[in-house]
Motif scaffolding. Sequence first.
Motif, PDB file in Angstrom:
ATOM      1  N   LEU A 150       0.813  -1.210   0.000  1.00  0.00           N
ATOM      2  CA  LEU A 150       0.000   0.000   0.000  1.00  0.00           C
ATOM      3  C   LEU A 150       0.850   1.265   0.000  1.00  0.00           C
ATOM      4  N   SER A 151       2.144   1.116   0.187  1.00  0.00           N
ATOM      5  CA  SER A 151       3.046   2.274   0.207  1.00  0.00           C
ATOM      6  C   SER A 151       4.429   1.824  -0.230  1.00  0.00           C
ATOM      7  N   TRP A 152       5.288   2.795  -0.504  1.00  0.00           N
ATOM      8  CA  TRP A 152       6.669   2.468  -0.863  1.00  0.00           C
ATOM      9  C   TRP A 152       7.393   1.831   0.318  1.00  0.00           C
ATOM     10  N   ALA A 153       6.994   2.208   1.534  1.00  0.00           N
ATOM     11  CA  ALA A 153       7.577   1.592   2.724  1.00  0.00           C
ATOM     12  C   ALA A 153       7.260   0.101   2.756  1.00  0.00           C
ATOM     13  N   ASP A 154       6.060  -0.285   2.319  1.00  0.00           N
ATOM     14  CA  ASP A 154       5.698  -1.703   2.253  1.00  0.00           C
ATOM     15  C   ASP A 154       6.605  -2.429   1.263  1.00  0.00           C
ATOM     16  N   VAL A 155       6.897  -1.774   0.145  1.00  0.00           N
ATOM     17  CA  VAL A 155       7.768  -2.383  -0.864  1.00  0.00           C
ATOM     18  C   VAL A 155       9.146  -2.646  -0.264  1.00  0.00           C
ATOM     19  N   CYS A 156       9.695  -1.643   0.397  1.00  0.00           N
ATOM     20  CA  CYS A 156      11.055  -1.750   0.940  1.00  0.00           C
ATOM     21  C   CYS A 156      11.155  -2.743   2.091  1.00  0.00           C
ATOM     22  N   ALA A 157      10.024  -3.027   2.760  1.00  0.00           N
ATOM     23  CA  ALA A 157      10.026  -3.955   3.890  1.00  0.00           C
ATOM     24  C   ALA A 157       9.892  -5.405   3.451  1.00  0.00           C
ATOM     25  N   ASP A 158       9.498  -5.621   2.201  1.00  0.00           N
ATOM     26  CA  ASP A 158       9.293  -6.974   1.680  1.00  0.00           C
ATOM     27  C   ASP A 158      10.582  -7.481   1.043  1.00  0.00           C
ATOM     28  N   GLN A 159      10.835  -8.794   1.159  1.00  0.00           N
ATOM     29  CA  GLN A 159      12.080  -9.346   0.628  1.00  0.00           C
ATOM     30  C   GLN A 159      12.194  -9.151  -0.874  1.00  0.00           C
ATOM     31  N   THR A 160      11.111  -9.436  -1.603  1.00  0.00           N
ATOM     32  CA  THR A 160      11.124  -9.196  -3.053  1.00  0.00           C
ATOM     33  C   THR A 160      11.147  -7.714  -3.344  1.00  0.00           C
ATOM     34  N   GLY A 161      10.412  -6.940  -2.553  1.00  0.00           N
ATOM     35  CA  GLY A 161      10.369  -5.497  -2.754  1.00  0.00           C
ATOM     36  C   GLY A 161      11.722  -4.839  -2.587  1.00  0.00           C
ATOM     37  N   LYS A 162      12.568  -5.384  -1.710  1.00  0.00           N
ATOM     38  CA  LYS A 162      13.911  -4.822  -1.520  1.00  0.00           C
ATOM     39  C   LYS A 162      14.702  -4.886  -2.824  1.00  0.00           C
ATOM     40  N   LYS A 163      14.511  -5.977  -3.574  1.00  0.00           N
ATOM     41  CA  LYS A 163      15.182  -6.093  -4.866  1.00  0.00           C
ATOM     42  C   LYS A 163      14.685  -5.006  -5.811  1.00  0.00           C
ATOM     43  N   TYR A 164      13.376  -4.761  -5.795  1.00  0.00           N
ATOM     44  CA  TYR A 164      12.817  -3.732  -6.661  1.00  0.00           C
ATOM     45  C   TYR A 164      13.327  -2.352  -6.269  1.00  0.00           C
ATOM     46  N   ALA A 165      13.462  -2.112  -4.958  1.00  0.00           N
ATOM     47  CA  ALA A 165      13.982  -0.820  -4.494  1.00  0.00           C
ATOM     48  C   ALA A 165      15.407  -0.619  -4.983  1.00  0.00           C
ATOM     49  N   CYS A 166      16.196  -1.702  -4.966  1.00  0.00           N
ATOM     50  CA  CYS A 166      17.570  -1.624  -5.476  1.00  0.00           C
ATOM     51  C   CYS A 166      17.574  -1.349  -6.970  1.00  0.00           C
ATOM     52  N   GLN A 167      16.679  -1.996  -7.705  1.00  0.00           N
ATOM     53  CA  GLN A 167      16.601  -1.783  -9.147  1.00  0.00           C
ATOM     54  C   GLN A 167      16.274  -0.329  -9.468  1.00  0.00           C
ATOM     55  N   VAL A 168      15.290   0.227  -8.757  1.00  0.00           N
ATOM     56  CA  VAL A 168      14.893   1.620  -9.003  1.00  0.00           C
ATOM     57  C   VAL A 168      16.052   2.565  -8.684  1.00  0.00           C
TER      58      VAL A 168
END
Length: 320
Positions: free
Chosen positions: A130-148
Amino acid sequence: MDYGGSVVGFMELPYMGEEEWLRQRRSVVTATDVAKIKTGSDKAFASLWREKRTPSTFRGNRFTRHGKDREPVIAAMLSEDYPWLHPNRSLLVSEDDARFGATPDMVSDDGLVLGEIKTRKVSDDKDEWLSWADVCADQTGKKYACQVAWQLFVTGAERCVFAVEHWSDEDGWAYLHPLRVFDVERDEVLIAELRDVAERFLEYDPPQVERGDDTDFEAMATAQRLGELEDEIRRVRAKLRTLEGDRAAAQSDLLALVGTRSRSVDYGGFVVEVSPGRRSRSFDRRAWESDNADDPAMLEKYMVEKDGALSVKVLEKERE
């Protein structure tokens, strides 16, 4: 695209087809590469080193095909709210260091804003970001944060429009959830960490493989047998994956026909039982680590170290 006159710092390698794009990617450190080695284990460096020298045989699966089909649709949706964002398939290489590249899904007219599109399978609405913080807290989302972060570093862009479309499996059909869009700014701290990881990868020197003694015929024969068995196992696993996919499709078809209530279907020499799912309990290690992330002492208290066992691996030799 013409980025002349803008303050961004990248060069565009025009898209010349899938095979050429993959070849270009192997010559630089990409967003996917740096995310893999940043969030991966100690083995990630060696794994990526081999990938850069051996073309991948992976041609996609159900999830990647779903994402590939949905990307242009989602890009069109984004263009309605961000008319200056346009789809991109070209590899963009940093003007400051040609060893670094990225392929953002969308790029603005002036190159200052990027667009990145992801599709993500979830089991229910509670799993949605629901937020970018949710993305960064998720294991898969951390990869996406690194990609961005890497895409922003390579291009010199100021921010990224990150769109994720969650979807769930409804009896074999993809049920699409509302599109979530987050405005992501540059994270200079993460960019510095990724730059350091990329530099260390480029300096990585894998352990040298010693050539076996050709006079040790018993060891050579055993190693050859091991290689043959490994090759046979790979073929069996490929066949098994196909059969498991067919089985999953047949299970979905059966459930659509008989429903989810308990019953048995007797057909010839087989009895197929359908039973409702049972509630189970398990330890959520990921949530526990997240809740205790600010207490290193707590994590260290339960950390266990042990010596690794000897291992035998069969690796394909690089093609000449």
